[in-house]
Design an enzyme around this catalytic site. Structure first.
Site, PDB file in Angstrom:
ATOM      1  N   ARG A 142       4.299  13.721  -5.986  1.00  0.00           N
ATOM      2  CA  ARG A 142       5.096  12.833  -5.126  1.00  0.00           C
ATOM      3  C   ARG A 142       6.045  11.902  -5.880  1.00  0.00           C
ATOM      4  O   ARG A 142       6.317  10.792  -5.435  1.00  0.00           O
ATOM      5  CB  ARG A 142       4.200  11.991  -4.197  1.00  0.00           C
ATOM      6  CG  ARG A 142       3.379  12.788  -3.231  1.00  0.00           C
ATOM      7  CD  ARG A 142       4.203  13.558  -2.199  1.00  0.00           C
ATOM      8  NE  ARG A 142       3.331  14.447  -1.480  1.00  0.00           N
ATOM      9  CZ  ARG A 142       3.027  15.689  -1.906  1.00  0.00           C
ATOM     10  NH1 ARG A 142       3.593  16.202  -2.988  1.00  0.00           N
ATOM     11  NH2 ARG A 142       2.193  16.442  -1.230  1.00  0.00           N
ATOM     12  N   SER A 184       1.969  10.010   5.040  1.00  0.00           N
ATOM     13  CA  SER A 184       0.860   9.358   4.345  1.00  0.00           C
ATOM     14  C   SER A 184       1.321   8.010   3.807  1.00  0.00           C
ATOM     15  O   SER A 184       2.359   7.932   3.156  1.00  0.00           O
ATOM     16  CB  SER A 184       0.386  10.203   3.164  1.00  0.00           C
ATOM     17  OG  SER A 184      -0.036  11.463   3.626  1.00  0.00           O
ATOM     18  N   GLU A 254       2.702   5.647  -1.026  1.00  0.00           N
ATOM     19  CA  GLU A 254       3.649   6.774  -1.008  1.00  0.00           C
ATOM     20  C   GLU A 254       4.873   6.332  -0.211  1.00  0.00           C
ATOM     21  O   GLU A 254       6.011   6.590  -0.591  1.00  0.00           O
ATOM     22  CB  GLU A 254       2.998   8.001  -0.362  1.00  0.00           C
ATOM     23  CG  GLU A 254       3.924   9.222  -0.374  1.00  0.00           C
ATOM     24  CD  GLU A 254       3.238  10.508   0.024  1.00  0.00           C
ATOM     25  OE1 GLU A 254       2.055  10.710  -0.334  1.00  0.00           O
ATOM     26  OE2 GLU A 254       3.883  11.327   0.703  1.00  0.00           O
TER      27      GLU A 254
HETATM   28  C1  LIG Z   1       4.782  12.871  10.222  1.00  0.00           C
HETATM   29  C2  LIG Z   1       5.140  12.940   8.764  1.00  0.00           C
HETATM   30  C3  LIG Z   1       4.452  13.798   7.930  1.00  0.00           C
HETATM   31  C4  LIG Z   1       4.760  13.875   6.555  1.00  0.00           C
HETATM   32  N1  LIG Z   1       4.062  14.732   5.748  1.00  0.00           N
HETATM   33  C5  LIG Z   1       4.379  14.834   4.444  1.00  0.00           C
HETATM   34  C6  LIG Z   1       3.700  15.743   3.580  1.00  0.00           C
HETATM   35  O1  LIG Z   1       2.793  16.461   3.977  1.00  0.00           O
HETATM   36  N2  LIG Z   1       4.075  15.818   2.274  1.00  0.00           N
HETATM   37  C7  LIG Z   1       5.073  15.058   1.776  1.00  0.00           C
HETATM   38  O2  LIG Z   1       5.383  15.182   0.590  1.00  0.00           O
HETATM   39  N3  LIG Z   1       5.735  14.169   2.557  1.00  0.00           N
HETATM   40  C8  LIG Z   1       5.410  14.044   3.877  1.00  0.00           C
HETATM   41  N4  LIG Z   1       6.081  13.137   4.663  1.00  0.00           N
HETATM   42  C9  LIG Z   1       7.076  12.251   4.059  1.00  0.00           C
HETATM   43  C10 LIG Z   1       8.516  12.763   4.156  1.00  0.00           C
HETATM   44  O3  LIG Z   1       8.588  13.893   4.998  1.00  0.00           O
HETATM   45  C11 LIG Z   1       9.061  13.136   2.781  1.00  0.00           C
HETATM   46  O4  LIG Z   1       8.879  12.115   1.831  1.00  0.00           O
HETATM   47  C12 LIG Z   1      10.561  13.465   2.876  1.00  0.00           C
HETATM   48  O5  LIG Z   1      10.897  14.174   1.733  1.00  0.00           O
HETATM   49  C13 LIG Z   1      11.423  12.232   3.016  1.00  0.00           C
HETATM   50  O6  LIG Z   1      12.772  12.626   3.189  1.00  0.00           O
HETATM   51  P1  LIG Z   1      13.866  11.620   3.749  1.00  0.00           P
HETATM   52  O7  LIG Z   1      15.175  12.297   3.739  1.00  0.00           O
HETATM   53  O8  LIG Z   1      13.433  11.080   5.053  1.00  0.00           O
HETATM   54  O9  LIG Z   1      13.858  10.510   2.610  1.00  0.00           O
HETATM   55  P2  LIG Z   1      13.809   8.909   2.749  1.00  0.00           P
HETATM   56  O10 LIG Z   1      12.523   8.518   3.376  1.00  0.00           O
HETATM   57  O11 LIG Z   1      15.053   8.413   3.394  1.00  0.00           O
HETATM   58  O12 LIG Z   1      13.809   8.479   1.214  1.00  0.00           O
HETATM   59  C14 LIG Z   1      12.711   8.762   0.383  1.00  0.00           C
HETATM   60  C15 LIG Z   1      13.104   8.510  -1.064  1.00  0.00           C
HETATM   61  O13 LIG Z   1      14.069   9.473  -1.460  1.00  0.00           O
HETATM   62  C16 LIG Z   1      15.177   8.836  -2.088  1.00  0.00           C
HETATM   63  N5  LIG Z   1      16.353   9.660  -1.788  1.00  0.00           N
HETATM   64  C17 LIG Z   1      16.747  10.109  -0.576  1.00  0.00           C
HETATM   65  N6  LIG Z   1      17.852  10.865  -0.674  1.00  0.00           N
HETATM   66  C18 LIG Z   1      18.175  10.900  -1.989  1.00  0.00           C
HETATM   67  C19 LIG Z   1      19.238  11.521  -2.725  1.00  0.00           C
HETATM   68  N7  LIG Z   1      20.177  12.251  -2.132  1.00  0.00           N
HETATM   69  N8  LIG Z   1      19.261  11.329  -4.077  1.00  0.00           N
HETATM   70  C20 LIG Z   1      18.305  10.590  -4.698  1.00  0.00           C
HETATM   71  N9  LIG Z   1      17.281   9.987  -4.059  1.00  0.00           N
HETATM   72  C21 LIG Z   1      17.220  10.138  -2.713  1.00  0.00           C
HETATM   73  C22 LIG Z   1      15.217   7.446  -1.463  1.00  0.00           C
HETATM   74  O14 LIG Z   1      15.817   6.506  -2.333  1.00  0.00           O
HETATM   75  C23 LIG Z   1      13.736   7.152  -1.313  1.00  0.00           C
HETATM   76  O15 LIG Z   1      13.240   6.671  -2.555  1.00  0.00           O
HETATM   77  C24 LIG Z   1       5.792  13.062   6.040  1.00  0.00           C
HETATM   78  C25 LIG Z   1       6.498  12.189   6.884  1.00  0.00           C
HETATM   79  C26 LIG Z   1       6.184  12.118   8.244  1.00  0.00           C
HETATM   80  C27 LIG Z   1       6.957  11.186   9.113  1.00  0.00           C
END
Ligand SMILES: Cc1cc2nc3c(=O)[nH]c(=O)nc-3n(C[C@H](O)[C@H](O)[C@H](O)COP(=O)(O)OP(=O)(O)OC[C@H]3O[C@@H](n4cnc5c(N)ncnc54)[C@H](O)[C@@H]3O)c2cc1C
Length: 261
Positions: A142, A184, A254
């Site tokens: 992660r 999480s 996380e």
């Molecule tokens: C119901 C639910 C279930 C989930 N289950 C899982 C799971 O099983 N496993 C898992 O790993 N995650 C899980 N997640 C978390 C989430 O899906 C992941 O972390 C996802 O990758 C976040 O993507 P985002 O675009 O929303 O990023 P954001 O939440 O907007 O950002 C997350 C991080 O990424 C960075 N970031 C975003 N875009 C860029 C970019 N272009 N360049 C550099 N840095 C960047 C941001 O600065 C921040 O630090 C879950 C979330 C939910 C709501």
């Protein structure tokens, strides 16, 4: 580039926050160094006073497949990539079903399920305009030290999308709450589960305002509607304190807090 007001109480998956002005980056723009990049806010708790934010515009939502190389723009929603992989019979992308967010967010979090992680299948990432091979990017459970803004990612693809694996992974998700959350709240400590520890210290089902440690899965902080950043933070800190006190384990978030300190 242009600015857009985003209401994080609607946009973020946990439905916490207020309207905030976000700088939208378009193709060809120089990426500012003094702003924090966000994706689709599925892993964020945004306060009412976050650091200056930026986001990739739709210019970076694309998928191109040519000669066995797949290039994906980092604003692409994960669901779009999954559908593309299925339609084009590409192997290895099944696990991104049920991982809501953008490809950029997936890369920064090295998002995954069980032993499947995005870094296992990618080849190189374009960071601040330069292609960087996977081997040069420090990454682990992660986390990935991208050191800049990811705009595109490259995969070498092979055929063989597995519907069977997809079904298996979807079933695995059956124990997760449907209420608004950011996934999480804590990373699993080595050899243990954060959910188990939260449950053991008596916090499963405990709430503050509209925020609650889910009764379905204790590592999910859920929002029953109108929950605040402060209440979410209170519950996170409470879990950290209690787990440290009882088990000597320092839980690591996380979910990411965005607040100006
Ligand atoms: C119901 C639910 C279930 C989930 N289950 C899982 C799971 O099983 N496993 C898992 O790993 N995650 C899980 N997640 C978390 C989430 O899906 C992941 O972390 C996802 O990758 C976040 O993507 P985002 O675009 O929303 O990023 P954001 O939440 O907007 O950002 C997350 C991080 O990424 C960075 N970031 C975003 N875009 C860029 C970019 N272009 N360049 C550099 N840095 C960047 C941001 O600065 C921040 O630090 C879950 C979330 C939910 C709501």
């Amino acid at each position: 580039m242009y600015t857009k007001t985003i209401d994080f109480s609607k946009f973020s998956s946990i439905k916490v926050g207020v309207p905030i002005e976000v700088l939208m980056i378009e193709r060809g723009d120089e990426i500012p160094k003094d702003r924090l990049i966000i994706g689709h806010a599925n892993n964020l708790l945004v306060s009412s006073n976050p650091p200056p934010l930026m986001m990739l515009s739709k210019d970076f939502a694309f998928i191109e497949l040519e000669d066995g190389l797949l290039i994906v723009g980092c604003a692409t929603p994960t669901g779009k990539l999954l559908s593309f992989a299925k339609k084009n019979n590409l192997a290895g992308f099944e696990f991104i079903s049920k991982l809501p967010g953008s490809i950029g967010g997936m890369l920064a979090m090295n998002a995954g399920v069980k032993s499947y992680e995005i870094f296992n299948i990618l080849d190189a990432i374009k960071i601040d305009g330069e292609w960087v091979e996977k081997e040069s990017i420090e990454h682990g459970y992660r986390f990935a030290k991208l050191g800049g803004v990811a705009t595109e990612v490259r995969f070498k693809v092979t055929e063989g999308f597995s519907q069977e694996l997809l079904n298996e992974l979807i079933n695995l998700r059956a124990n997760q709450p449907k209420t608004a959350s950011a996934g999480s709240a804590f990373k699993n400590p080595e050899g243990d589960h954060a959910g188990r520890l939260i449950e053991e210290v008596g916090l499963k089902g405990v709430s503050k305002g509209a925020m609650e440690w889910s009764t379905v899965h204790a590592n999910f902080l859920v929002n029953h509607g109108g929950g605040t950043f402060e209440d979410a933070k209170y519950l996170i800190n409470l879990a950290k304190e209690r787990v440290l006190e009882k088990f000597g384990v320092a839980l690591v978030e996380e979910v990411q807090f965005l607040e100006e300190i």
